[in-house]
Every structure is written in C-alpha cells, then in structure tokens.
Write a protein that holds these residues in place. Structure first.
Motif, PDB file in Angstrom:
ATOM      1  N   THR A 182     -11.024   4.751   2.368  1.00  0.00           N
ATOM      2  CA  THR A 182     -11.913   3.938   3.383  1.00  0.00           C
ATOM      3  C   THR A 182     -11.279   2.612   3.818  1.00  0.00           C
ATOM      4  O   THR A 182     -10.373   2.199   3.190  1.00  0.00           O
ATOM      5  N   GLN A 241     -14.504   2.483  10.488  1.00  0.00           N
ATOM      6  CA  GLN A 241     -14.487   1.816   9.183  1.00  0.00           C
ATOM      7  C   GLN A 241     -15.600   1.442   8.319  1.00  0.00           C
ATOM      8  O   GLN A 241     -16.669   1.423   8.931  1.00  0.00           O
ATOM      9  N   GLY A 242     -15.393   1.702   7.065  1.00  0.00           N
ATOM     10  CA  GLY A 242     -16.565   1.748   6.236  1.00  0.00           C
ATOM     11  C   GLY A 242     -16.902   3.090   5.678  1.00  0.00           C
ATOM     12  O   GLY A 242     -17.825   3.449   4.529  1.00  0.00           O
ATOM     13  N   GLN A 243     -16.785   4.173   6.220  1.00  0.00           N
ATOM     14  CA  GLN A 243     -16.999   5.467   6.068  1.00  0.00           C
ATOM     15  C   GLN A 243     -15.758   6.213   5.038  1.00  0.00           C
ATOM     16  O   GLN A 243     -14.569   5.934   5.506  1.00  0.00           O
ATOM     17  N   GLN A 253     -11.694  -1.163   5.191  1.00  0.00           N
ATOM     18  CA  GLN A 253     -12.584  -2.411   5.258  1.00  0.00           C
ATOM     19  C   GLN A 253     -12.072  -3.703   5.841  1.00  0.00           C
ATOM     20  O   GLN A 253     -11.004  -3.829   5.615  1.00  0.00           O
TER      21      GLN A 253
END
Length: 434
Positions: free
Chosen positions: A224, A274-276, A226
């Motif tokens: 992922t 972003q974040g997945q 971040q």
C-alpha cells in the motif's frame, strides 16, 4: 455450377489458411530448436546484480523501446509486453544506436554526455515520442539531451539539481513519469512537465505531490502507498518496502520495477488509490524476458492453437451460411417453377374444356336445327302426298259408291294416325337437342 464453384473456393481457402498456419508453427518450432541465440537478450535474462544492463525502457505511442548500457536498441511492437502473463517478448535482435538513431548518436548533445551517469526516460507528448537523457548537476557540467523520435531532431535536455538518488519510471501518459527514492523505505512520487505539455518547450519538470511511502501489509504479499506526514516516512503496518530498484516502466496500468535479482510487478492503482492494498508479484529475469529462439510452448502454442480453432470455426460458419443461402435460393426457384407449371396446366385444361364445350354446344344446336328442318320437310312431303292420295281416293270413292266410302274412311284414319306418330317423333327428337 456457380454455387458449386463458390463452395469449392471456400473449402480451398480453408485448406490454404490451415496450411499457412501449420507452416508458421513449423517455423516457430525450427526457431525454438535453433542454436543461435541473442546474446544481449540472454544477458538480460541472466541479470548480474553487479552490472545492470538496461539504460532506458518504456513505451511510446506505437512501440516499446529498450536501450542497453552498450547503446543497443530493442524496438518491438507495443503488444510485445503481455500483461496477462507478465512476459516481454523481444522477438528481434537489437540494433546499434548509431544505426537506429544516427542523428541522436552523432549530435554534440549526445556525444558530450556519452559515458556519464544519466537519468534516462522514454516519454511522449502531443507531438512526438522522445528519448530523454538527463545529467546530474553534481556529477556533470553538461546539460542532457532530448531526442525527438518522430521528427529526428536532437535538442538540449534537462539537468537534475537534487542530491537524492532518483530512479525515473517511464509511463504511458504524456509528459509524466514516476520517481522513486530510498530513504529508510521506498518512496514514490509523480512528476510532470511545467509550463507546457510539449517537451521541446519544457524547461523544468517538477513533482506533482509530496513523496509517499510504500509499505507491506502483515502478510507481506500486498503493498500500500501511504502519505508521508511531517517528513516522517512511517508505515502503519511497521513493515516498509525496501527494494533496490534500478529501472522500471509502466504499461497497461502495471508497474514493472527492475531490481537486482527480481522484477516487482503490481497495479498502478496502488499509487492512485493510496491507502488501499494491492498484491505484488516477484518474477525472475529469465521468466520475464523472452528472447529470439526461445519459445514458451505452454503459452505460445496454446495461443496459436486457439487461433487455429477460431479460424476454423469462423470459416465453417461462413461455409454453412453460404450453403444455406444456396439451398434456399434453389428451393425458391423450384417452388416458383412448379407454381408456374401448375398454373399453365390448369389454364390449358380449362381452355380445352371451354373450347370442347363451346364446340359441342355449337354442333348440338346445328344438328338439332338440321334434324328439325329435315323432319319438317319429310313431314310436309308425306302430308302432301297423302293429301293428294286422299283426294284421289275421294274421287275414286265418289265414283265407286258405298264400298269406296268405307275404304276412304279407313284411309283417312290411317293417315291421321300416321300424322300423330310423326308429330310425336318430331317433338321427341327436338326435345333431345334442347
């Protein structure tokens, strides 16, 4: 005859296509069994971590280019990268840079940076495709070189003023590329042209956002991206990604990052969303690069077999449609001809019957008239003769006395009965012809 000729022609076409495919497969088998190998491609497959062989790799609008450190150019079709099975097919041998792009090679922009450490990119804009070779300010006093592939023109390039060790990742989007750096964890950012969307007019390329950290999840099978907060790259999972990335490119929404011993492949959405988390795959160099003379039977022959089956099905469908059309046309013609024959036969029979009836009616009327006239003439003749006879007999009777009277009376009765019989015969005969 025409329908038969069409069927035979289509059957011949099917046989010809099958023969061509068989010959092509045989040629592939001969190539796969050939001892001649592309040594440059073999060097890519057997990558040595101490000496990386790729100078630049990326996609243009129509082609995929790979330039080696020895200035050899692979120029292959854009479909040579199979994103389904993640293989790059280098189906032709490389060409020397001075033969492939002589204007670039002989330009003073390129000659003055040969042998220097450069940041290389394959880029595109609205006008053309480009090979961009940028120098670093801390290692060179020369500017880079940008080469316009479509218009065959070499121009002054860019120079990097930063101190970070950046790896530029070519994309298939115009005037954009990704940048990777390693500071405790692998970080990524997106760069874009500033001031114009045409590379020949661009004086500067800047990051679009701040850098983001690439992190593993707890299983270390997914990654992922971040955002970095307050210049501190910290992964929530506590497992940062540390890959020694040396080169890479983006194709069909996938990252292909070349490390020292593996190629890391993952979805481009890992940066866009972003974040997945998204799965990441590690491939060896020898499984990623497919060189001339090396064929993957499980994939290539299966693909050709599918093409053959598909071609046969299509041609058989066309043949069946053609045969159906021919049979339907024949049926229609037969139906039309049979209907015409039935109609013509009925008309002929009806005309013959009408003519026969008309002729019989005319003959009957004529015969009735002739018979009636004949009977009348006969009757008139008989009556005349008998009246004359009666007159004569009357005279005789007057002369002969009483006996003669009796004879004359008998003659009269006989004559009357004969007249009645003749009249009844005439009536009956006339009634037969009415």
């Amino acid at each position: 005859m025409l329908q038969l000729w069409l069927i035979m022609s289509l059957a011949t076409l099917i046989n010809g296509i099958l023969i061509i495919l068989a010959i092509h497969i045989d040629s592939i088998q001969m190539t796969s069994n050939s001892k001649e190998r592309d040594q440059i491609c073999e060097r890519l497959r057997q990558n040595n971590s101490t000496k990386f062989s790729i100078l630049a790799v990326g996609k243009t609008k129509k082609r995929l280019l790979l330039i080696t450190m020895d200035y050899l150019v692979y120029d292959v079709p854009i479909g040579s990268i199979n994103s389904t099975i993640d293989r790059l097919y280098l189906g032709s041998k490389p060409v020397k840079l001075d033969e492939k792009y002589p204007i670039l090679y002989n330009s003073h922009h390129f000659q003055q940076i040969m042998g220097e450490t450069v940041i290389s990119l394959i880029m595109s804009d609205a006008d053309s495709d480009w090979i961009c070779l940028s120098t670093r300010k801390d290692t060179s006093s020369n500017s880079g070189c940008n080469y316009d592939i479509d218009h065959e023109e070499a121009l002054d390039g860019w120079q990097y003023f930063g101190k970070d060790s950046l790896v530029m990742i070519s994309t298939d989007q115009p005037c954009q590329y990704y940048s990777l750096r390693s500071e405790g964890t692998l970080q990524i950012n997106l760069y874009q042209c500033v001031g114009s969307d045409r590379i020949r007019e661009v004086q500067k390329i800047s990051p679009k956002f701040d850098y983001s950290a690439i992190c593993y999840d707890q299983t270390q099978t997914k990654i992922t991206v971040q955002r970095i907060v307050q210049n501190v790259a910290k992964c929530r999972s506590g497992i940062p990604v540390i890959w020694p990335v040396l080169k890479g490119f983006v194709s069909d929404g996938k990252f292909y990052l070349f490390g020292q011993s593996h190629i890391y492949i993952f979805d481009e959405n890992v940066y866009k969303q972003q974040g997945q988390s998204y799965p990441v795959e590690k491939r060896s160099y020898d499984s990623f690069f497919n060189c001339p003379g090396i064929i993957a039977p499980s994939n290539v022959f299966k693909s050709y077999f599918n093409w053959i089956i598909g071609a046969i099905i299509v041609l058989l469908a066309i043949l069946s449609i053609l045969i159906w059309c021919i049979l339907s046309i024949r049926r229609r013609r037969r139906t039309r001809t049979s209907l015409k024959r039935v109609k013509s036969g009925r008309s002929k029979v009806m005309s013959k019957q009408n003519l026969s009836k008309l002729s019989s009616t005319i003959v009957t009327k004529r015969s009735a008239k002739s018979v009636a006239s004949r009977m009348k003439s006969r009757f008139v003749r008989k009556v005349g003769s008998r009246s004359a006879l009666s007159q004569g007999s009357g005279n005789v009777t007057v002369r002969s006395g009483v006996g003669s009277k009796a004879v004359s009376n008998m003659n009269r009765k006989t004559t009357v009965s004969r007249l009645k019989r003749s009249s009844t015969r005439i009536q009956s005969n006339s009634s037969r012809f009415i």
